[in-house]
Scaffold this motif. Sequence first.
Motif, PDB file in Angstrom:
ATOM      1  N   THR A  36       0.809  -1.205   0.000  1.00 59.01           N
ATOM      2  CA  THR A  36       0.000   0.000   0.000  1.00 59.01           C
ATOM      3  C   THR A  36       0.852   1.269   0.000  1.00 59.01           C
TER       4      THR A  36
ATOM      5  N   VAL B  65     -10.858  -0.707  -8.006  1.00 57.03           N
ATOM      6  CA  VAL B  65      -9.763  -0.631  -7.038  1.00 57.03           C
ATOM      7  C   VAL B  65      -8.604   0.157  -7.627  1.00 57.03           C
ATOM      8  N   SER B  66      -7.706   0.584  -6.751  1.00 58.04           N
ATOM      9  CA  SER B  66      -6.550   1.382  -7.170  1.00 58.04           C
ATOM     10  C   SER B  66      -5.277   0.563  -7.026  1.00 58.04           C
ATOM     11  N   VAL B  67      -4.848  -0.052  -8.137  1.00 59.32           N
ATOM     12  CA  VAL B  67      -3.638  -0.872  -8.155  1.00 59.32           C
ATOM     13  C   VAL B  67      -2.782  -0.460  -9.348  1.00 59.32           C
TER      14      VAL B  67
ATOM     15  N   CYS C 259      -0.626  -0.263  -4.264  1.00 61.98           N
ATOM     16  CA  CYS C 259      -2.076  -0.072  -4.187  1.00 61.98           C
ATOM     17  C   CYS C 259      -2.423   1.042  -3.207  1.00 61.98           C
ATOM     18  N   HIS C 260      -3.683   1.428  -3.200  1.00 60.36           N
ATOM     19  CA  HIS C 260      -4.200   2.453  -2.290  1.00 60.36           C
ATOM     20  C   HIS C 260      -5.507   1.962  -1.658  1.00 60.36           C
ATOM     21  N   PHE C 261      -5.677   2.255  -0.366  1.00 59.61           N
ATOM     22  CA  PHE C 261      -6.911   1.884   0.327  1.00 59.61           C
ATOM     23  C   PHE C 261      -7.669   3.087   0.881  1.00 59.61           C
TER      24      PHE C 261
ATOM     25  N   PHE D 276     -13.606  -5.269  -1.830  1.00 61.81           N
ATOM     26  CA  PHE D 276     -12.621  -4.302  -2.321  1.00 61.81           C
ATOM     27  C   PHE D 276     -11.202  -4.763  -1.972  1.00 61.81           C
TER      28      PHE D 276
ATOM     29  N   LYS E 111     -10.235  -7.937  -4.071  1.00 62.30           N
ATOM     30  CA  LYS E 111      -9.916  -7.662  -5.467  1.00 62.30           C
ATOM     31  C   LYS E 111      -8.563  -6.963  -5.591  1.00 62.30           C
ATOM     32  N   THR E 112      -8.268  -6.073  -4.648  1.00 66.50           N
ATOM     33  CA  THR E 112      -6.970  -5.398  -4.635  1.00 66.50           C
ATOM     34  C   THR E 112      -5.832  -6.409  -4.489  1.00 66.50           C
TER      35      THR E 112
ATOM     36  N   ARG F 256      -5.191  -8.501  -7.616  1.00 69.93           N
ATOM     37  CA  ARG F 256      -4.450  -7.753  -8.623  1.00 69.93           C
ATOM     38  C   ARG F 256      -2.963  -7.675  -8.271  1.00 69.93           C
ATOM     39  N   LEU F 257      -2.676  -7.400  -6.994  1.00 68.40           N
ATOM     40  CA  LEU F 257      -1.284  -7.313  -6.552  1.00 68.40           C
ATOM     41  C   LEU F 257      -0.523  -8.607  -6.820  1.00 68.40           C
TER      42      LEU F 257
END
Length: 323
Positions: free
Chosen positions: A167, A212-214, A219-221, A248, A251-252, A255-256
């Motif tokens: 993150t 999501v933000s990856v 990533c970002h939470f 959420f 899924k993050t 992706r990671l």
Amino acid sequence: MNCFLGIDTSNYTTSCALCDTSGQIIAQKKQLLPVKPGEKGLRQADALFHHTVALPALLDSLLCDAGHPTVCGVGVSERPRPVTGSYMPCFLAGVNAASAVASVLGLPLVRLSHQEGHIAAAVYSAGLDLAKEQSFYALHLSGGTTELVQVDVQDEGSFAITLLGGTEDLSAGQAIDRIALMLGLPFPGGAALEALALDAGKPISAVRGLKVSVNGISCHFSGLENLAKKQLESGAPQKDIALYTFAFVQKTLLRLIANACALHGEKPVLFAGGVMSSVIMRKALGAAFDAYFSDGIYASDNAAGIALLTKRHCDALRKKEIK
């Protein structure tokens, strides 16, 4: 009986454990630090105080339950991660206690990190064969950490840990705890939020429209907290917000891991840390990868991994002395 003592004083749990000479955990004790209702956590000074108060009774209870075995080595987590500059005052409580025990008994003192302990405990409870898997990915997910690391097993059974990603803002555990507090649940909020999500009666896959933000293996939470707040303000049921939160995060993480495998090659994935106590998360992630999960008691903060690594280090020292 000969044993190895491990002590861990993380930000929210005081813990100690004993490992026997065969590498089995024979006893462990832990105690959550008190957090006032509505508070988001503890100041380090307060955490240090509570650890100092709790440790003597926990150690006494641990040794009593194990029949007062002979301690052959003492290990302690002295910092969050095994890197230069990693530091939190709360670990001083454990270091002081472990140093005193080792000095009085004339025993070796093994200084480790909280992250190494988490990974070792997860390896132990998940049944990951270190003789076969010399390199693997580990996702360390807790209230203060969301990191994807590569773990390479050393000859003496210790770990070389390389940070790959994670993150860039909130940890997964922080986001979960903040959303739990937003919904009026106690801190730490993972267990209560999951109970709420299970009450929705739907699988994670039923949640649609997740963005999501990856970026690569970063990533970002923080956006998750904002999205949950908007849902709450719009009148969404709390159980649906809880389910959305876990969907959420899941899924993050998918992706990671996929991006890490694409960049660094396929490897087994070990999930460690308190967030991975979640049944919802384990079921969803286990279906997607060659995944290993620690049991709940070994996923949350504990000293079992510290005790196990202490045994390995002491065994390695003994072999060097024989040579």
